[in-house]
Scaffold this active site. Structure first.
Site, mmCIF file in Angstrom:
data_model
loop_
_atom_site.group_PDB
_atom_site.id
_atom_site.type_symbol
_atom_site.label_atom_id
_atom_site.label_comp_id
_atom_site.label_asym_id
_atom_site.label_seq_id
_atom_site.Cartn_x
_atom_site.Cartn_y
_atom_site.Cartn_z
ATOM 1 N N SER A 144 92.202 66.641 -32.791
ATOM 2 C CA SER A 144 92.247 65.958 -34.092
ATOM 3 C C SER A 144 90.987 65.120 -34.263
ATOM 4 C CB SER A 144 93.465 65.034 -34.136
ATOM 5 O OG SER A 144 93.403 64.194 -35.263
ATOM 6 N N TYR A 157 98.849 58.457 -30.349
ATOM 7 C CA TYR A 157 98.616 59.866 -30.697
ATOM 8 C C TYR A 157 97.118 60.174 -30.655
ATOM 9 C CZ TYR A 157 97.797 63.664 -34.070
ATOM 10 O OH TYR A 157 97.346 64.800 -34.701
ATOM 11 N N LYS A 161 94.880 62.848 -28.352
ATOM 12 C CA LYS A 161 93.970 63.873 -28.887
ATOM 13 C C LYS A 161 92.576 63.729 -28.279
ATOM 14 C CE LYS A 161 96.843 66.124 -31.545
ATOM 15 N NZ LYS A 161 97.092 67.563 -31.413
HETATM 16 P P1 NAP Z 1 103.617 70.351 -39.209
HETATM 17 O O1 NAP Z 1 103.219 71.003 -40.462
HETATM 18 O O2 NAP Z 1 104.538 69.192 -39.283
HETATM 19 O O3 NAP Z 1 104.244 71.475 -38.255
HETATM 20 C C1 NAP Z 1 104.678 71.117 -37.028
HETATM 21 C C2 NAP Z 1 105.164 72.362 -36.294
HETATM 22 O O4 NAP Z 1 105.347 71.998 -34.947
HETATM 23 C C3 NAP Z 1 106.474 72.886 -36.790
HETATM 24 O O5 NAP Z 1 106.438 74.299 -36.727
HETATM 25 C C4 NAP Z 1 107.488 72.322 -35.779
HETATM 26 O O6 NAP Z 1 108.619 73.143 -35.795
HETATM 27 C C5 NAP Z 1 106.634 72.394 -34.512
HETATM 28 N N1 NAP Z 1 106.916 71.498 -33.404
HETATM 29 C C6 NAP Z 1 107.036 70.152 -33.425
HETATM 30 N N2 NAP Z 1 107.227 69.674 -32.193
HETATM 31 C C7 NAP Z 1 107.200 70.731 -31.339
HETATM 32 C C8 NAP Z 1 107.325 70.895 -29.943
HETATM 33 N N3 NAP Z 1 107.547 69.856 -29.137
HETATM 34 N N4 NAP Z 1 107.240 72.149 -29.422
HETATM 35 C C9 NAP Z 1 107.035 73.205 -30.213
HETATM 36 N N5 NAP Z 1 106.906 73.117 -31.556
HETATM 37 C C10 NAP Z 1 106.996 71.897 -32.104
HETATM 38 O O7 NAP Z 1 102.340 69.841 -38.351
HETATM 39 P P2 NAP Z 1 100.796 70.220 -38.460
HETATM 40 O O8 NAP Z 1 100.120 69.244 -39.316
HETATM 41 O O9 NAP Z 1 100.639 71.663 -38.755
HETATM 42 O O10 NAP Z 1 100.330 69.906 -36.965
HETATM 43 C C11 NAP Z 1 99.944 70.928 -36.071
HETATM 44 C C12 NAP Z 1 98.890 70.389 -35.137
HETATM 45 O O11 NAP Z 1 97.757 69.964 -35.877
HETATM 46 C C13 NAP Z 1 99.309 69.207 -34.266
HETATM 47 O O12 NAP Z 1 98.749 69.355 -32.989
HETATM 48 C C14 NAP Z 1 98.673 68.021 -34.966
HETATM 49 O O13 NAP Z 1 98.416 66.962 -34.067
HETATM 50 C C15 NAP Z 1 97.376 68.677 -35.422
HETATM 51 N N6 NAP Z 1 96.675 67.940 -36.479
HETATM 52 C C16 NAP Z 1 97.237 67.840 -37.718
HETATM 53 C C17 NAP Z 1 96.533 67.151 -38.698
HETATM 54 C C18 NAP Z 1 97.075 67.009 -40.100
HETATM 55 O O14 NAP Z 1 96.487 66.241 -40.889
HETATM 56 N N7 NAP Z 1 98.138 67.703 -40.469
HETATM 57 C C19 NAP Z 1 95.288 66.577 -38.417
HETATM 58 C C20 NAP Z 1 94.779 66.713 -37.137
HETATM 59 C C21 NAP Z 1 95.473 67.414 -36.170
HETATM 60 P P3 NAP Z 1 110.048 72.685 -35.175
HETATM 61 O O15 NAP Z 1 110.481 71.470 -35.929
HETATM 62 O O16 NAP Z 1 110.930 73.873 -35.380
HETATM 63 O O17 NAP Z 1 109.773 72.421 -33.738
#
Ligand code: NAP
Length: 254
Positions: A144, A157, A161
């Site tokens: 991130s 968090y 990262k």
């Molecule tokens: P999201 O849209 O909320 O999706 C989260 C996904 O993770 C869902 O499919 C959820 O499904 C699954 N999940 C949650 N906890 C889990 C676990 N312990 N094991 C397996 N699956 C799990 O989140 P996102 O924004 O796409 O985030 C994905 C990644 O991108 C993360 O690593 C996050 O830190 C990173 N990121 C996101 C952003 C942002 O702005 N969105 C920015 C930087 C980095 P279930 O509920 O079925 O488990």
């Protein structure tokens, strides 16, 4: 069939958000993709959506990444169904607390480091023997922008990262000997459920974030998928140990 014909990818946390967008992109480029997340109905829904789009070479199963048995079963099922593993996208992360870092609890730190860091390392360690059997592979870890510049509201968090930026570098010497490349992406604010508090609605938090982004907008999940596809592919054959920022022009430096 595309550039990933006959390649097999595991994408964790891929029933929604960035993981789903990556799974869809890899499937559209011909890869067999194992979709997974914690909840059965989410996995089934994601697999159905991908199959409805004509990507029949996808499968899914429940995998909470912090559960060793779930990880083993996911790896076994991937090998059984698709014949091996070429790519891993380690995308799962949690953030159970939102607020100033000094308010964070030991329980929250344990959970964050267990899921975001420790599980990432062990998943890498567990897939590597299968990549070796295929003569090599490629891994992308989702870090991130917060790993470079810690978020004031997601301190623990952010530190997890930062650890992933280090993990990528730490893995390079050994993985290189096995013809496995390992890289990361560092997304900025991407419009998913995870980051809703940062982008949804016009409030002070989202306005403050927007003002720091040279492109003056938040990103969509699919905008992370192209960089992952590139890093996994032979187009990136001389790229390892790197982190690609997907942050709308925000400069990133530790
Ligand atoms: P999201 O849209 O909320 O999706 C989260 C996904 O993770 C869902 O499919 C959820 O499904 C699954 N999940 C949650 N906890 C889990 C676990 N312990 N094991 C397996 N699956 C799990 O989140 P996102 O924004 O796409 O985030 C994905 C990644 O991108 C993360 O690593 C996050 O830190 C990173 N990121 C996101 C952003 C942002 O702005 N969105 C920015 C930087 C980095 P279930 O509920 O079925 O488990």
């Amino acid at each position: 069939m595309g550039k990933f014909k006959e390649k097999v990818a595991i994408v964790t946390a891929s029933s929604d958000g960035i993981g789903f967008a990556i799974a869809e992109r890899l499937a559209s480029e011909g890869a067999c993709v194992m979709v997974s997340s914690r909840k059965h109905q989410n996995v089934d829904g994601a697999v159905r959506e991908l199959k409805d789009k004509g990507y029949y070479h996808v499968s899914g199963m429940v995998c909470h990444v912090a559960n060793k048995e779930h990880r083993s079963r996911m790896i076994e099922k991937t090998v059984e169904e698709f014949g091996g593993i070429d790519f891993l996208v380690s995308n799962a992360a949690v953030n159970p607390i939102f607020g100033p870092i000094l308010d964070s609890t030991e329980e929250a730190w344990d959970k964050i480091f267990d899921v975001n860091v420790k599980s990432t390392f062990f998943l890498v360690k567990e897939v590597v023997p299968y990549m070796v059997k295929r003569g090599g592979g490629s891994i992308v870890i989702v870090s991130s922008q917060g790993g470079y510049t810690p978020s004031q509201l997601m301190g623990a968090y952010s530190v997890s990262k930062t650890a992933l930026l280090g993990l990528v570098k730490a893995l390079v010497p050994q993985l290189t000997q096995m013809n496995i490349r390992v890289n990361a992406i560092a997304p900025g604010v991407i419009k998913t459920r995870f980051s809703e508090k940062l982008w949804k609605g016009n409030n002070e938090i989202s306005d403050n974030y927007l003002n720091t982004i040279p492109l003056r907008r938040f990103a969509e999940a699919y905008e992370c998928a192209g960089a992952v596809s590139f890093l996994l592919s032979d187009d990136a054959s001389y790229v390892t140990g790197e982190t690609v920022a997907i942050s709308g022009g925000v400069s990133n430096r530790l």
